[in-house]
Design an enzyme around this catalytic site. Structure first.
Site, PDB file in Angstrom:
ATOM      1  N   ARG A   1       0.661  -1.059  -0.040  1.00 22.55           N
ATOM      2  CA  ARG A   1      -0.036   0.103  -0.052  1.00 22.55           C
ATOM      3  C   ARG A   1       0.744   1.390  -0.042  1.00 22.55           C
ATOM      4  O   ARG A   1       0.605   2.296  -0.572  1.00 22.55           O
ATOM      5  CB  ARG A   1      -1.045   0.002   1.220  1.00 22.55           C
TER       6      ARG A   1
ATOM      7  N   LYS B   1       2.483 -18.264   7.026  1.00 25.00           N
ATOM      8  CA  LYS B   1       1.614 -18.462   8.138  1.00 25.00           C
ATOM      9  C   LYS B   1       1.133 -17.605   9.080  1.00 25.00           C
ATOM     10  O   LYS B   1       1.992 -16.295   8.603  1.00 25.00           O
ATOM     11  CB  LYS B   1       2.395 -19.555   9.392  1.00 25.00           C
TER      12      LYS B   1
ATOM     13  N   HIS C   1       5.551 -25.690  13.066  1.00 25.45           N
ATOM     14  CA  HIS C   1       7.150 -26.021  13.026  1.00 25.45           C
ATOM     15  C   HIS C   1       7.624 -27.347  13.893  1.00 25.45           C
ATOM     16  O   HIS C   1       8.080 -28.431  13.232  1.00 25.45           O
ATOM     17  CB  HIS C   1       7.959 -25.067  13.590  1.00 25.45           C
TER      18      HIS C   1
ATOM     19  N   LYS D   1       9.727 -18.745  24.580  1.00 27.37           N
ATOM     20  CA  LYS D   1      10.428 -17.758  24.457  1.00 27.37           C
ATOM     21  C   LYS D   1      11.298 -17.366  25.690  1.00 27.37           C
ATOM     22  O   LYS D   1      10.845 -17.975  26.698  1.00 27.37           O
ATOM     23  CB  LYS D   1       9.474 -16.548  24.206  1.00 27.37           C
TER      24      LYS D   1
HETATM   25  C1  BG6 Z   1       8.052 -17.990  13.551  1.00 30.01           C
HETATM   26  C2  BG6 Z   1       7.315 -17.673  14.749  1.00 30.01           C
HETATM   27  O1  BG6 Z   1       7.222 -18.770  12.658  1.00 30.01           O
HETATM   28  O2  BG6 Z   1       9.172 -18.777  13.738  1.00 30.01           O
HETATM   29  C3  BG6 Z   1       8.215 -16.961  15.705  1.00 30.01           C
HETATM   30  O3  BG6 Z   1       6.072 -16.847  14.492  1.00 30.01           O
HETATM   31  C4  BG6 Z   1       9.422 -17.538  15.940  1.00 30.01           C
HETATM   32  O4  BG6 Z   1       7.500 -16.454  16.884  1.00 30.01           O
HETATM   33  C5  BG6 Z   1      10.080 -18.073  14.893  1.00 30.01           C
HETATM   34  O5  BG6 Z   1      10.306 -16.908  16.739  1.00 30.01           O
HETATM   35  C6  BG6 Z   1      11.257 -18.779  14.992  1.00 30.01           C
HETATM   36  O6  BG6 Z   1      11.889 -19.036  13.750  1.00 30.01           O
HETATM   37  P1  BG6 Z   1      13.446 -19.528  13.730  1.00 30.01           P
HETATM   38  O7  BG6 Z   1      13.647 -19.746  12.378  1.00 30.01           O
HETATM   39  O8  BG6 Z   1      14.075 -18.006  14.335  1.00 30.01           O
HETATM   40  O9  BG6 Z   1      13.837 -20.576  14.717  1.00 30.01           O
END
Ligand code: BG6
Length: 478
Positions: free
Chosen positions: A45, A143, A235, A326
């Site tokens: 946008r 996602k 994941h 986290k």
């Molecule tokens: C994302 C999540 O899909 O994957 C995040 O929304 C997360 O919350 C991230 O931090 C982690 O990805 P990676 O590749 O850093 O392990």
């Protein structure tokens, strides 16, 4: 090199595009994989012209590409392949007309929806109504793919009204991680592991995705999601599938995805006692989860651990322990496969004995490590000790191993090549939600509150109990 393409990125000024997609495309360009005539068209946008967009990408490369990969001449060449169109997905036709004029026929055409899922419908419809997309165009969707089964079904149905499944690339960037793909090579290109790959020889599997970051800055989004929806449904589930699936008859998109789907369908419901959820606490002036998400009453989890069973012949009796969170001690993701005891020990040194463990490290230091028993060196008699057969890809493969492409780079190139193996099929996503939904509904109905845990720890104390009561323990997060 891949075929010549036109790639349109919707949401091109957004965070994901700036951090991952555009720097990733630059690195592929640097590697010589993107050929001369290909074009990348940013669409968003924001009112920008092509030069303004190039500047944005120049800045993104400066920020997110390692210094030794930044070559001014190559960057400028790369930028000359970029164009921009200002477009509003929901209203107005002008941008769409300009986009139509930019797109070429006879080259690979891909549209990357790096926008909120609420806009997927508008984008799909406009691409169709304006005659921009055709039966060979590919769309890439990010996602979150739904937040429960019903919304995922609605999204799939909406996409299906404009595109066929073979045109839809649902990204789960974990599938683009080098070690994750390597898991399939290790399992199916060696004779060593597969005969032992079942509940007769494997005691349990641990899948850990630990992060050190909190949700600061994206608390409002995250709070509607939580670790189960944000990480486990996609994941961790994909990792579990690659470990648990049967050998596909061929490394072919549908053959692989058929096998993954069978695993997801075999997942059993998870009872309340096999779930531990947590929220990080405030510490030394740093805000806790409740402050980061700006809702003091929030019951959303920033950590989750689960014990999961795959109900089929191969895995009956072998639990899969999953955890992710986290603000944990370290950014460490790994899969650890712990084997059973040998049936009979001929050695007196029972104390020295440890189980064989195959550890597949996703990040950092991607690699694999198999822990085996040997005799402790020296004259002290037959004492046992464990040593790792260590294979760090960076060490074993030299420069090539160290230079592992980011997951997004790999996946975007797969879109251009037309290879869907590392993308989720619609039925897979729905099956994953069908398993996830009752788990979430369960804790919502019970009104469960997550346990507090200290930032920098390995999660809530109760998560330790999840394994201790089975006589097992989590591996250290480090
Ligand atoms: C994302 C999540 O899909 O994957 C995040 O929304 C997360 O919350 C991230 O931090 C982690 O990805 P990676 O590749 O850093 O392990």
């Amino acid at each position: 090199p891949v075929e010549v393409f036109d790639l349109v990125i919707f949401g091109a000024t957004g965070d994901l595009a700036r951090r991952k997609i555009l720097p990733g495309l630059y690195r592929r360009y640097l590697a010589g994989q993107i050929t001369g005539e290909s074009r990348i068209i940013g669409a968003a946008r924001t009112d920008l012209d092509a030069e303004g967009f190039r500047q944005l990408v120049r800045d993104a490369i400066a920020e997110f590409v390692a210094a030794d990969k930044r070559d001014t001449a190559v960057i400028e060449d790369f930028l000359s392949h970029l164009d921009y169109v200002s477009i509003d997905a929901a209203k107005g036709d002008q941008g769409w007309k300009s986009l139509k004029a930019m797109i070429r026929q006879g080259v690979v055409q891909a549209f990357y929806f790096s926008v909120a899922p609420s806009l997927f419908g508008d984008l799909a419809e406009k691409l169709h109504d304006h005659g921009i997309a055709h039966s060979e165009s590919r769309i890439v969707v990010e996602k979150p793919f739904g937040r429960d089964l019903a919304s995922a079904q609605a999204l799939n149905a909406m996409l299906a009204s404009h595109f066929e499944e073979r045109q839809i690339y649902r990204i789960d960037h974990y599938l683009g991680k080098e070690t994750v793909q390597n898991l399939m090579a290790v399992r199916f290109a060696n004779i060593l592991f597969e005969p032992l790959w079942n509940s007769q020889f494997i005691d349990h599997v641990q899948i850990t995705v630990g992060e050190t970051v909190g949700v600061e800055g994206r608390g409002a989004y995250y709070d509607k999601s939580g670790a189960m929806r944000d990480m486990v449904q996609n994941h961790l589930m994909q990792l579990l599938c690659l470990i648990a699936m049967e050998p596909p008859y061929h490394f072919d998109p549908n053959a692989v995805r058929d096998e993954k789907l069978k695993v997801i369908r075999a997942l059993q419901p998870v009872p309340a006692e096999d779930i531990v959820r947590g929220q990080y606490l405030p510490m030394n002036g740093a805000p806790g989860y409740l402050e980061d998400c700006e809702d003091p009453e929030s019951k959303t989890e920033s950590y989750i651990a689960l014990k999961v069973h795959v109900a089929n012949w191969r895995w009956k009796g072998t639990p899969f322990y999953l955890r992710t969170g986290k603000k944990l001690r370290a950014r460490a993701s790994e899969i650890a496969i712990t084997f059973k005891e040998p049936p009979h020990s001929i050695f007196d040194d029972a104390a020295g004995w440890r189980e064989n463990v195959l550890v597949i490290r996703l990040q950092p230091n991607e690699g694999m490590n198999l822990k085996v028993m040997i005799k402790e060196p020296g004259p002290g008699g037959m004492r046992l000790t464990q040593v790792p057969l260590d294979m760090s890809f960076a060490d074993a493969l030299g420069a090539e191993g160290a230079d592992i492409p980011d997951a997004y780079e790999r996946l975007i190139m797969d879109v251009i090549r037309g290879n869907q193996t590392l993308f989720m099929r619609g039925d897979e996503v729905e099956a994953a939600w069908a398993w996830t939904d009752p788990i979430i509904k369960g804790w919502e109905a019970r009104g469960d509150r997550p346990h507090g845990y200290d930032p920098g720890s390995s999660g809530p104390e109760d998560a330790l109990m999840l394994m201790h009561r089975d006589g097992r323990r989590w591996r250290e997060i480090k």
